[in-house]
Design a protein around this motif. Structure first.
Motif, short mmCIF file in Angstrom:
data_model
loop_
_atom_site.label_atom_id
_atom_site.label_comp_id
_atom_site.label_asym_id
_atom_site.label_seq_id
_atom_site.Cartn_x
_atom_site.Cartn_y
_atom_site.Cartn_z
N ILE A 24 0.84 -1.20 0.00
CA ILE A 24 0.00 0.00 0.00
C ILE A 24 0.88 1.25 0.00
O ILE A 24 0.63 2.22 -0.74
CB ILE A 24 -0.94 0.01 1.24
N SER A 25 1.94 1.23 0.83
CA SER A 25 2.86 2.36 0.89
C SER A 25 3.56 2.59 -0.44
O SER A 25 3.74 3.74 -0.87
CB SER A 25 3.91 2.13 1.98
N ALA A 26 3.95 1.50 -1.11
CA ALA A 26 4.60 1.61 -2.41
C ALA A 26 3.65 2.22 -3.44
O ALA A 26 4.04 3.08 -4.25
CB ALA A 26 5.07 0.24 -2.88
N LEU A 27 2.37 1.79 -3.40
CA LEU A 27 1.37 2.33 -4.32
C LEU A 27 1.14 3.83 -4.07
O LEU A 27 1.13 4.63 -5.01
CB LEU A 27 0.06 1.57 -4.17
N LEU A 28 0.98 4.19 -2.81
CA LEU A 28 0.77 5.61 -2.46
C LEU A 28 2.00 6.44 -2.81
O LEU A 28 1.88 7.59 -3.27
CB LEU A 28 0.45 5.74 -0.96
N GLY A 29 3.19 5.86 -2.62
CA GLY A 29 4.42 6.55 -2.99
C GLY A 29 4.49 6.80 -4.48
O GLY A 29 4.84 7.89 -4.93
N THR A 32 2.07 9.57 -5.40
CA THR A 32 2.63 10.86 -4.98
C THR A 32 3.72 11.32 -5.94
O THR A 32 3.76 12.49 -6.34
CB THR A 32 3.23 10.74 -3.56
N MET A 33 4.58 10.41 -6.35
CA MET A 33 5.66 10.75 -7.28
C MET A 33 5.11 11.18 -8.64
O MET A 33 5.63 12.11 -9.26
CB MET A 33 6.60 9.55 -7.46
N TYR A 34 4.05 10.51 -9.07
CA TYR A 34 3.46 10.86 -10.37
C TYR A 34 2.79 12.24 -10.31
O TYR A 34 2.92 13.04 -11.25
CB TYR A 34 2.44 9.80 -10.79
N ILE A 35 2.10 12.53 -9.21
CA ILE A 35 1.50 13.86 -9.04
C ILE A 35 2.58 14.92 -9.01
O ILE A 35 2.45 15.99 -9.62
CB ILE A 35 0.63 13.91 -7.76
N ARG A 36 3.67 14.62 -8.31
CA ARG A 36 4.80 15.55 -8.24
C ARG A 36 5.38 15.79 -9.65
O ARG A 36 5.70 16.92 -10.02
CB ARG A 36 5.87 14.98 -7.32
N TYR A 37 5.48 14.72 -10.42
CA TYR A 37 5.96 14.82 -11.81
C TYR A 37 5.06 15.73 -12.64
O TYR A 37 5.54 16.63 -13.34
CB TYR A 37 6.02 13.43 -12.43
N LEU A 38 3.74 15.54 -12.54
CA LEU A 38 2.79 16.36 -13.29
C LEU A 38 2.85 17.82 -12.85
O LEU A 38 2.76 18.73 -13.68
CB LEU A 38 1.37 15.82 -13.11
#
Length: 199
Positions: A24-29, A32-38
């Motif tokens: 779950i933590s890996a998925l949320l991470g 988060t990384m993809y949102i940060r990228y966008l």
């Protein structure tokens, strides 16, 4: 700190809970990384503070770290130690590189998109994580046995203890680093809601 991160989920039923929570933590991470990228891509349209390929590279490194977390969760420390250790190395190594790249990107986006205070905090966390990562690998490589229950005075106990401290330092470094994204993401949500109301 006498136990390593993976030691908390080696025996059932804790192992099942550990694996589930890590996934779950890996998925949320990853989200988060993809949102940060966008977010960086959007900011970059007007400011041009970084190349798009560098932003994509940072995202790919981050996703590698999330994949490593999935490997750690799936292959338990005592069951398949070699695969587990490779997953941990990928997770921690990629994670350290990711937060360092994000710290550099943050400085490049100053002062328009970030305050220097936030940049300094991110870089400080990155430096601490990098410094802890190296001895973590060195001490872990000197441990000659894979086991859970350690007692002081035992062979390799000191290496295990020091490796555990470094491992937890890096893990908490990742958590605190991600918390610095809260303000950035709040601005995004406010802008989206404003645009909806305007329409």
């Amino acid at each position: 700190f006498s136990s390593r991160f993976s030691d908390t989920g080696t025996k059932p039923p804790e192992s099942g809970i550990f694996g589930f929570m890590i996934n779950i933590s890996a998925l949320l991470g990853a989200i988060t990384m993809y949102i940060r990228y966008l977010l960086i891509e959007k900011q970059n349209e007007s400011s041009h503070f970084i190349s798009s390929s560098c932003n994509m590279f940072s995202l790919c490194i981050g996703l590698m770290g999330c994949t490593g977390m999935g490997i750690v969760a799936t292959f338990q420390e005592l069951a398949v130690p070699s695969v587990h250790d490779i997953g941990a190395l990928v997770a921690f190594g990629s994670g350290v590189v990711y937060i360092t790249l994000q710290s550099i990107i943050s400085y490049k986006s100053c002062p328009q998109w970030n305050t220097y205070f936030v940049c300094h905090v991110r870089m400080a966390i990155s430096l601490v994580s990098c410094i802890a990562f190296i001895p973590m690998i060195v001490f872990a490589s000197r441990i000659s046995m894979t086991k859970i229950d350690w007692t002081p005075g035992e062979k390799d106990y000191t290496y295990h203890f020091l490796s555990a401290i470094c491992e937890w330092t890096v893990a908490f470094g990742f958590i605190f680093f991600f918390l610095t994204f809260i303000r950035d993401f709040q601005v995004v949500s406010l802008r989206i809601s404003t645009e909806i109301h305007e329409d």
